[in-house]
Design a protein around this motif. Structure first.
Motif, PDB file in Angstrom:
ATOM      1  N   ARG A   1       0.831  -1.204   0.000  1.00 35.94           N
ATOM      2  CA  ARG A   1       0.000   0.000   0.000  1.00 35.94           C
ATOM      3  C   ARG A   1       0.871   1.261   0.000  1.00 35.94           C
TER       4      ARG A   1
ATOM      5  N   TYR B   1     -14.681   2.402   1.589  1.00 33.17           N
ATOM      6  CA  TYR B   1     -14.830   1.021   1.128  1.00 33.17           C
ATOM      7  C   TYR B   1     -15.086   0.092   2.316  1.00 33.17           C
TER       8      TYR B   1
ATOM      9  N   ASP C   1     -13.871  -2.905   2.868  1.00 37.18           N
ATOM     10  CA  ASP C   1     -12.797  -3.774   3.319  1.00 37.18           C
ATOM     11  C   ASP C   1     -11.873  -3.078   4.315  1.00 37.18           C
TER      12      ASP C   1
ATOM     13  N   PRO D   1      -8.006  -2.537   4.744  1.00 41.09           N
ATOM     14  CA  PRO D   1      -6.752  -2.722   4.019  1.00 41.09           C
ATOM     15  C   PRO D   1      -5.656  -3.374   4.848  1.00 41.09           C
TER      16      PRO D   1
ATOM     17  N   PRO E   1      -6.652  -7.755   4.390  1.00 41.58           N
ATOM     18  CA  PRO E   1      -7.367  -8.038   3.128  1.00 41.58           C
ATOM     19  C   PRO E   1      -7.879  -9.472   3.081  1.00 41.58           C
TER      20      PRO E   1
ATOM     21  N   SER F   1      -1.659  -6.520  -6.760  1.00 42.25           N
ATOM     22  CA  SER F   1      -2.283  -5.401  -6.065  1.00 42.25           C
ATOM     23  C   SER F   1      -2.703  -4.354  -7.078  1.00 42.25           C
TER      24      SER F   1
ATOM     25  N   ALA G   1      -7.388   4.246  -3.359  1.00 38.77           N
ATOM     26  CA  ALA G   1      -7.927   2.912  -3.115  1.00 38.77           C
ATOM     27  C   ALA G   1      -6.806   1.908  -3.334  1.00 38.77           C
ATOM     28  N   TYR G   2      -6.796   0.863  -2.536  1.00 37.02           N
ATOM     29  CA  TYR G   2      -5.739  -0.161  -2.651  1.00 37.02           C
ATOM     30  C   TYR G   2      -6.350  -1.520  -2.335  1.00 37.02           C
ATOM     31  N   TYR G   3      -6.011  -2.509  -3.172  1.00 37.70           N
ATOM     32  CA  TYR G   3      -6.555  -3.849  -2.966  1.00 37.70           C
ATOM     33  C   TYR G   3      -5.532  -4.895  -3.388  1.00 37.70           C
TER      34      TYR G   3
ATOM     35  N   ALA H   1      -4.541  -9.081  -3.637  1.00 33.68           N
ATOM     36  CA  ALA H   1      -5.254 -10.355  -3.718  1.00 33.68           C
ATOM     37  C   ALA H   1      -4.346 -11.433  -4.279  1.00 33.68           C
TER      38      ALA H   1
ATOM     39  N   ALA I   1     -12.604  -7.600  -5.081  1.00 30.07           N
ATOM     40  CA  ALA I   1     -12.249  -6.188  -4.943  1.00 30.07           C
ATOM     41  C   ALA I   1     -13.473  -5.355  -4.579  1.00 30.07           C
ATOM     42  N   PRO I   2     -13.339  -4.429  -3.614  1.00 30.48           N
ATOM     43  CA  PRO I   2     -14.486  -3.633  -3.161  1.00 30.48           C
ATOM     44  C   PRO I   2     -14.709  -2.367  -3.971  1.00 30.48           C
TER      45      PRO I   2
END
Length: 446
Positions: free
Chosen positions: A5, A106, A108, A110, A113, A156, A167-169, A171, A292-293
């Motif tokens: 992130r 969001y 989620d 962070p 995750p 990511s 925003a950061y996701y 997975a 992903a949100p």
């Protein structure tokens, strides 16, 4: 490597700092991907790739341009921004342009995750080989010929804008698909699975499913007359068709009279269009199958009921179209869940007097968007059902039908499972028994 992130945010801030225009949108995608292909009962190729993509969109007076690259230094990122701004000055005005989003909330966390699995993130070439070895042992023990691929990724995605969006996701994802053939090439079986958790991937069980299908279809089977049949569709076949329906859930196409959901002066939201036992939802925060949100522009993706009790409850709407129509925007989902029952495929087959079992469809193409009419072929395990039991293989067939048929004429629903989706969408659907499914012709392909 997969950016953290903090690392992703630093790159985005570097781009925003270099900008001279007021509207800047930055997307940073990074990750490590690996795969191992196998064919003829042996590994054939193995690969790993690290990806970094920085995409900068600059807008000037409703005209925008996007430039992508992979620099990590401030000078290289500034060059991307300058190029995007220069091109924006040459771009035509977009009458549907929307400014970048500001800060969003969001669902989620962070820091924790949901879609991150440490074992999947640490997958190596040696571990890929172990997964494939399990499948190949089943093939060799059964004197069958296996091919397929195991794929995994640790990625990511980060978004940022001059309006304050971030925003950061992160997975992970791992999948195995395999096709087993009889040595004479007359029989074929397929199985596949996908998850963000390596522990969910049972290579031996998948291989045995494919092996059983190959053995049962040995000899190629008889040709059935084209026509309408009761079908038992395995979950993958359901998803293959349902993809067309999900792609048609757009409010604009409906409002403009261009889709199945079009109605005079509007759309079909609120209408009971399908069987009462059909429920379709999306949920980024599903505890078992998270996704992903946020959408590609940073818009939050809420838990959404698209169909409930057979009634259409929602259609997607871009920010532009939502503003024009006075509605709230709703992006296309990153996940799809259909409510099912508890029955296995075998149990569904036992409830069918005469019909056809379909493992999956392939080469699927849209024929008529207004009807969501599609065509494609059965593949890798198509069997006749007589008296509640499989009665031998049949030749593959071309279908001309619609996912609407599935949702209107469903007779029974089985236990939902996650299936393979090529675009990364989390798809969890049940096998189904459907009445009156149309097969248009016979195919000699195995």
């Amino acid at each position: 490597m997969t950016l953290t992130r903090t690392e992703a945010q630093r790159l985005i801030q570097s781009a925003l700092k270099a900008a001279t225009l007021k509207e800047i949108f930055v997307r940073v995608s990074s990750g490590l991907e690996g795969n191992l292909r196998f064919a003829g009962n042996a590994p054939t190729s193995s690969g790993e790739v690290e990806r970094l993509d920085i995409s900068v969109t600059a807008a000037r007076e409703r005209a925008s341009a996007t430039v992508s690259g992979n620099p990590r230094d401030a000078a290289g990122i500034a060059a991307l921004v300058r190029r995007a701004e220069d091109l924006a000055a040459l771009a035509p005005v977009d009458p549907e342009h929307m400014p970048p989003l500001g800060p969003q909330t969001y669902a989620d966390d962070p820091r924790r995750p949901l879609a991150m699995d440490a074992a999947t993130a640490k997958l190596t070439a040696a571990l890929r080989t172990d997964v494939v070895a399990q499948a190949l042992k089943v093939a060799r023990d059964g004197k069958l010929v296996a091919s397929g691929i195991v794929e995994h990724s640790h990625r990511s995605t980060a978004l940022g804008s001059s309006a304050g969006l971030f925003a950061y996701y992160p997975a992970t994802e791992v999948s195995l698909t395999t096709t087993f053939r009889t040595p004479d090439g007359s029989g074929s079986g397929w199985a596949g699975a996908m998850s963000h958790r390596l522990a969910d991937l049972d290579a031996t069980a998948l291989a045995r499913r494919a092996a059983d299908k190959a053995e049962m279809s040995r000899g190629g089977g008889v040709a059935l007359e084209p026509g309408a049949y009761t079908v038992v569709l395995e979950a993958q076949a359901v998803a293959d068709l349902l993809e067309f329906l999900v792609g048609s859930l757009g409010a604009r196409a409906a409002d403009e009279g261009r889709s199945f959901f079009a109605r005079p002066g509007g759309n079909a939201i609120g209408e009971a269009l399908f069987s009462p036992n059909i429920a379709l939802r999306s949920d980024p925060m599903d505890a078992t199958y998270p996704s992903a949100p946020f959408a590609g522009d940073g818009l939050p993706l809420p838990r959404t009921a698209w169909i409930e009790g057979g009634k259409l409850l929602a259609l997607t709407s871009s920010r532009y179209w939502a503003q024009k129509q006075g509605r709230a925007p709703l992006s296309a989902p990153n996940s799809l869940f259909m409510t099912g029952g508890s029955a296995s495929v075998a149990e569904l087959v036992r409830g069918v007097e005469r019909g056809v079992l379909v493992t999956r469809f392939w080469y699927n193409r849209m024929l008529d968007p207004r009807q969501i009419l599609a065509t494609g072929l059965t593949r890798d395990g198509t069997f006749k059902i007589v008296g509640g039991a499989l009665a031998g293989p049949v030749k593959n067939m071309r279908y001309n039908d619609s996912p609407v048929t599935l949702l209107k004429r469903v007779l029974a629903l089985g236990r939902p499972e996650r299936v393979i989706a090529g675009d990364g969408t989390v798809v969890v659907v049940p096998p189904m028994v459907v009445d009156g499914f149309n097969f248009a012709s016979v195919s000699d392909a195995v």
